[in-house]
Motif scaffolding. Sequence first.
Motif, PDB file in Angstrom:
ATOM      1  N   ALA A   1      30.525  30.536 -20.996  1.00  0.00           N
ATOM      2  CA  ALA A   1      31.232  31.555 -21.773  1.00  0.00           C
ATOM      3  C   ALA A   1      30.392  31.884 -22.996  1.00  0.00           C
ATOM      4  CB  ALA A   1      32.598  31.034 -22.188  1.00  0.00           C
ATOM      5  N   VAL A   2      30.286  33.166 -23.311  1.00  0.00           N
ATOM      6  CA  VAL A   2      29.400  33.607 -24.389  1.00  0.00           C
ATOM      7  C   VAL A   2      30.054  34.698 -25.233  1.00  0.00           C
ATOM      8  CG1 VAL A   2      27.280  33.082 -23.109  1.00  0.00           C
ATOM      9  CG2 VAL A   2      28.330  35.351 -22.889  1.00  0.00           C
ATOM     10  N   GLY A   3      29.452  34.933 -26.388  1.00  0.00           N
ATOM     11  CA  GLY A   3      29.771  36.106 -27.178  1.00  0.00           C
ATOM     12  C   GLY A   3      28.752  37.185 -26.863  1.00  0.00           C
ATOM     13  N   SER A   4      29.185  38.417 -26.756  1.00  0.00           N
ATOM     14  CA  SER A   4      28.278  39.497 -26.387  1.00  0.00           C
ATOM     15  C   SER A   4      27.749  40.232 -27.618  1.00  0.00           C
ATOM     16  CB  SER A   4      28.976  40.497 -25.468  1.00  0.00           C
ATOM     17  OG  SER A   4      28.115  41.588 -25.187  1.00  0.00           O
ATOM     18  N   LEU A   5      26.450  40.490 -27.609  1.00  0.00           N
ATOM     19  CA  LEU A   5      25.801  41.297 -28.634  1.00  0.00           C
ATOM     20  C   LEU A   5      25.470  42.683 -28.096  1.00  0.00           C
ATOM     21  CD1 LEU A   5      25.119  38.186 -29.178  1.00  0.00           C
ATOM     22  CD2 LEU A   5      23.187  39.014 -30.492  1.00  0.00           C
ATOM     23  N   ASN A   6      25.721  42.869 -26.807  1.00  0.00           N
ATOM     24  CA  ASN A   6      25.301  44.083 -26.101  1.00  0.00           C
ATOM     25  C   ASN A   6      26.537  44.859 -25.651  1.00  0.00           C
ATOM     26  OD1 ASN A   6      24.333  45.969 -24.248  1.00  0.00           O
ATOM     27  ND2 ASN A   6      22.770  44.595 -23.437  1.00  0.00           N
ATOM     28  N   PRO A   7      26.707  46.099 -26.097  1.00  0.00           N
ATOM     29  CA  PRO A   7      27.884  46.883 -25.699  1.00  0.00           C
ATOM     30  C   PRO A   7      27.972  47.123 -24.196  1.00  0.00           C
ATOM     31  CG  PRO A   7      26.273  48.268 -26.825  1.00  0.00           C
ATOM     32  CD  PRO A   7      25.828  46.850 -27.017  1.00  0.00           C
ATOM     33  N   ASP A   8      26.845  46.971 -23.486  1.00  0.00           N
ATOM     34  CA  ASP A   8      26.859  47.128 -22.035  1.00  0.00           C
ATOM     35  C   ASP A   8      27.366  45.878 -21.316  1.00  0.00           C
ATOM     36  OD1 ASP A   8      25.861  49.723 -22.202  1.00  0.00           O
ATOM     37  OD2 ASP A   8      23.778  49.045 -22.185  1.00  0.00           O
ATOM     38  N   ILE A   9      27.641  44.817 -22.104  1.00  0.00           N
ATOM     39  CA  ILE A   9      28.212  43.589 -21.545  1.00  0.00           C
ATOM     40  C   ILE A   9      29.518  43.323 -22.298  1.00  0.00           C
ATOM     41  CG2 ILE A   9      27.802  41.152 -20.983  1.00  0.00           C
ATOM     42  CD1 ILE A   9      24.814  41.660 -21.278  1.00  0.00           C
ATOM     43  N   PRO A  10      30.583  44.070 -21.980  1.00  0.00           N
ATOM     44  CA  PRO A  10      31.845  43.965 -22.724  1.00  0.00           C
ATOM     45  C   PRO A  10      32.598  42.678 -22.408  1.00  0.00           C
ATOM     46  CG  PRO A  10      32.112  45.427 -20.864  1.00  0.00           C
ATOM     47  CD  PRO A  10      30.654  45.056 -20.886  1.00  0.00           C
ATOM     48  N   VAL A  11      33.707  42.473 -23.100  1.00  0.00           N
ATOM     49  CA  VAL A  11      34.550  41.305 -22.862  1.00  0.00           C
ATOM     50  C   VAL A  11      34.998  41.295 -21.393  1.00  0.00           C
ATOM     51  CG1 VAL A  11      36.750  40.208 -23.402  1.00  0.00           C
ATOM     52  CG2 VAL A  11      35.339  41.149 -25.245  1.00  0.00           C
ATOM     53  N   GLY A  12      34.836  40.129 -20.758  1.00  0.00           N
ATOM     54  CA  GLY A  12      35.195  39.982 -19.349  1.00  0.00           C
ATOM     55  C   GLY A  12      34.059  40.267 -18.387  1.00  0.00           C
ATOM     56  N   ALA A  13      32.938  40.794 -18.890  1.00  0.00           N
ATOM     57  CA  ALA A  13      31.809  41.143 -18.019  1.00  0.00           C
ATOM     58  C   ALA A  13      30.967  39.917 -17.689  1.00  0.00           C
ATOM     59  CB  ALA A  13      30.946  42.208 -18.673  1.00  0.00           C
ATOM     60  N   LEU A  14      30.365  39.954 -16.500  1.00  0.00           N
ATOM     61  CA  LEU A  14      29.485  38.883 -16.054  1.00  0.00           C
ATOM     62  C   LEU A  14      28.034  39.320 -16.194  1.00  0.00           C
ATOM     63  CD1 LEU A  14      31.301  37.822 -12.733  1.00  0.00           C
ATOM     64  CD2 LEU A  14      31.701  36.999 -15.066  1.00  0.00           C
ATOM     65  N   ALA A  15      27.176  38.377 -16.613  1.00  0.00           N
ATOM     66  CA  ALA A  15      25.752  38.673 -16.757  1.00  0.00           C
ATOM     67  C   ALA A  15      24.933  37.489 -16.257  1.00  0.00           C
ATOM     68  CB  ALA A  15      25.411  38.981 -18.207  1.00  0.00           C
ATOM     69  N   LEU A  16      23.796  37.798 -15.653  1.00  0.00           N
ATOM     70  CA  LEU A  16      22.901  36.787 -15.103  1.00  0.00           C
ATOM     71  C   LEU A  16      21.756  36.556 -16.089  1.00  0.00           C
ATOM     72  CD1 LEU A  16      22.231  35.061 -12.570  1.00  0.00           C
ATOM     73  CD2 LEU A  16      21.014  37.057 -11.674  1.00  0.00           C
TER      74      LEU A  16
END
Length: 268
Positions: A83-98
Amino acid sequence: MKMKVGIIGGTGFYDLVEGMEEISIQNEYGEAVVYKGIHADKEIYFLPRHGKHHDSLAHEINYRANMLALKELGIDHAISMCAVGSLNPDIPVGALALLDQFMDVTTNRTNTYSKYSVETTQPYCPNLRQNFLDAAEQLELSLTPTANYICVDGPRYETALEINVYKNWGMDVVGMTNGTEAALARELGIAYAVVTISTDLAAGTTDVPPDLDTHKNVVKDNQQTLKDLFLKTIELISENQPSIAHEAYNRAIAARRDKLNKLAETSK
């Protein structure tokens, strides 16, 4: 003999498959608890990074005991959720990133076994990353294919200024655990890949401050999606799948052995 796959994450994965067996592993760094099960004709071992009762904060985790426990179980492929905090608007809350790269700015923890130097140009295994991407495509899940992770000490959250600096450095997400895990996995020759879930927008990027309850609720709301992704990924991992992690480990061992041999010869 069945292939073994390690899974690292939070409490939501305790029941990843039915009938998982609790196992306690004791090594020179301490105790680690894992849960063993079977999926896709593979032995899977879930490691709750924060402990059996999720009672260790990020800076209190015994990372070395945890990762060595996987190695001692004969695991050389491991996948993880953070679980992370996002700094990128293209990775909003609930989004998954690799994750593709990490930067470690921790200062108050041990992140090495101190036995040899190992190459980490690509800290996450490309083949396992591709397994995640293929699984997401088959499940029709949205997964940001690359993200830069910055690892901080915690347990406090970051200031708005720190987040602004990290954004200028090119970071996409911030967390408190993964840089340490990734470094130790590479030292042990464990192929490793990570999917993150954004549970909040980092400090200064929104008027809403980071909140632990929100963090937990986002993970809970996406629990089934994460389980589906990880189970499908496990199905796609191949026993004959080599990794740059294994190659880097073998090179590091050989280089250290050569150095020790030369030192022994000169001391005669």
